[in-house]
Design a protein around this motif. Sequence first.
Motif, short mmCIF file in Angstrom:
data_model
loop_
_atom_site.label_atom_id
_atom_site.label_comp_id
_atom_site.label_asym_id
_atom_site.label_seq_id
_atom_site.Cartn_x
_atom_site.Cartn_y
_atom_site.Cartn_z
N ARG A 194 3.00 -7.20 4.15
CA ARG A 194 2.51 -6.75 5.33
C ARG A 194 2.23 -5.36 5.37
N ALA A 195 1.00 -5.06 6.32
CA ALA A 195 1.04 -3.56 6.50
C ALA A 195 1.59 -2.98 7.47
N ARG A 196 1.88 -1.89 7.72
CA ARG A 196 2.84 -1.30 8.82
C ARG A 196 2.00 -1.01 10.04
N SER A 197 0.33 -0.92 9.81
CA SER A 197 -0.53 -0.97 11.00
C SER A 197 -0.13 -2.20 11.63
N ALA A 198 -1.00 -2.09 12.88
CA ALA A 198 -0.70 -3.36 13.72
C ALA A 198 -1.95 -4.39 13.75
N GLY A 199 -3.09 -3.56 13.37
CA GLY A 199 -4.24 -4.42 13.28
C GLY A 199 -4.55 -5.16 12.05
N PRO A 200 -5.28 -6.36 12.20
CA PRO A 200 -5.57 -7.18 10.99
C PRO A 200 -6.41 -6.50 9.98
N ASP A 201 -7.25 -5.75 10.33
CA ASP A 201 -8.36 -4.99 9.49
C ASP A 201 -7.87 -3.71 8.65
N GLN A 202 -6.60 -3.47 9.14
CA GLN A 202 -6.05 -2.14 8.58
C GLN A 202 -4.92 -2.58 7.68
N LYS A 203 -5.61 -2.68 6.54
CA LYS A 203 -4.78 -3.28 5.21
C LYS A 203 -3.91 -2.20 4.27
N ASP A 204 -2.81 -2.65 4.11
CA ASP A 204 -2.06 -1.96 2.99
C ASP A 204 -2.08 -2.93 1.70
N VAL A 205 -1.93 -2.00 0.50
CA VAL A 205 -2.30 -2.69 -0.56
C VAL A 205 -1.29 -2.51 -1.61
N ILE A 206 -0.97 -3.55 -2.44
CA ILE A 206 0.21 -3.55 -3.48
C ILE A 206 -0.37 -4.33 -4.66
N ARG A 207 0.08 -4.03 -5.90
CA ARG A 207 0.15 -4.87 -7.16
C ARG A 207 1.63 -5.26 -7.71
N VAL A 208 1.39 -6.34 -8.12
CA VAL A 208 2.48 -6.87 -8.72
C VAL A 208 2.38 -6.62 -10.32
N ARG A 209 3.20 -6.15 -10.92
CA ARG A 209 3.15 -5.72 -12.40
C ARG A 209 4.48 -6.26 -12.97
N ILE A 210 4.00 -7.01 -14.02
CA ILE A 210 5.41 -7.53 -14.80
C ILE A 210 4.95 -7.44 -16.37
N GLY A 211 6.23 -7.31 -16.93
CA GLY A 211 6.21 -6.94 -18.69
C GLY A 211 7.40 -6.39 -19.15
N THR A 212 7.38 -5.68 -20.22
CA THR A 212 8.68 -5.15 -20.65
C THR A 212 8.94 -4.04 -19.87
N PRO A 213 10.08 -3.44 -19.91
CA PRO A 213 10.61 -2.32 -18.99
C PRO A 213 9.59 -1.21 -19.45
N GLY A 214 8.99 -1.03 -20.42
CA GLY A 214 8.24 0.10 -20.92
C GLY A 214 6.79 -0.03 -20.79
N GLY A 215 6.41 -1.41 -20.37
CA GLY A 215 4.86 -1.62 -20.56
C GLY A 215 4.57 -2.76 -19.53
N THR A 216 4.53 -2.74 -18.17
CA THR A 216 3.90 -3.75 -17.40
C THR A 216 2.48 -3.70 -17.20
#
Length: 290
Positions: free
Chosen positions: A144-166
């Motif tokens: 969820r974004a910290r902003s209040a509106g639906p159009d103001q978006k926060d962005v993340i990525r999920v990264r998976i792999g070895t501890p040295g190379g996701t």
Amino acid sequence: MNSAHALASLPQRVLLAGATALLTVPALGISSASAQSSPSAPAALPATPPAPAPACVISNGGFEEPTGLRGAGNMRTDIPNWRTTSTDRVIEVWGPGNAQATGSEVPADSGTGFAAINGAQASSLYQDIATTPKTVLVWRLAHRARSAGPDQKDVIRVRIGTPGGTTAQIPLGQTGTDIADGGDSWGHHTGIYRVPKGQKLTRFSVEAVSSAEGTPNLGNFLDSVEVTCSPPCPKGRLLHRACDAWGLPLYRTPVARPWHTHHGRPSRPEPISPVPGPIGADSILPRPAR
């Protein structure tokens, strides 16, 4: 000659040599009263081995520990199981009663607590988990974004792999790696990851990409992080189609056809005809208990 006379007749230096030998016998492994009474240095205790990584499970995925946190902006270094790439090693956790920070109460997606990935700086939250090679890891999270509106978006990525190379993951139903959500409600996302051959330790990481607030230390709420792992795909000549297009095992009901006879002798059975189970990560693998 009795034993007393025999000892008395021996030279004094022989008797002294024998006494010295008796005193030195404990060095050969035979204990004596004098050796037992003398203090000895305590043996060094073995070093405490590091705690093993949890087996394919995200611990404290709802950020409910430590308990009792209230309000916004709890900057903590004691959040169990989670680590951060932030240089100050601080993780920001929110609890009930946080309306003063945003103008309206932000409820948790599950439980009472949730994290803000952009704590003191834009960073990543991660855990290292034990995995079995050639299995399929299914992940889920709420964002969820910290902003209040639906159009103001926060962005993340999920990264998976070895501890040295996701590597960045593409959630199911998307074509790109960016996970973007507004601040009016929690967005729920699911993805899969095939554990490569030989990889017994896997890092699951959630990376802050951008914040609608425009500052690196505000945004990207995270909650309800879950991970489950499938069993390896069944092996066997008659079950060569035991996994779907994602590599997830299909829970099938084997239906064996009857044997046929040829000149009175039984022939080989026809291949098992599997009945496919439902396709989709959410329906194939159960959600872990909270």
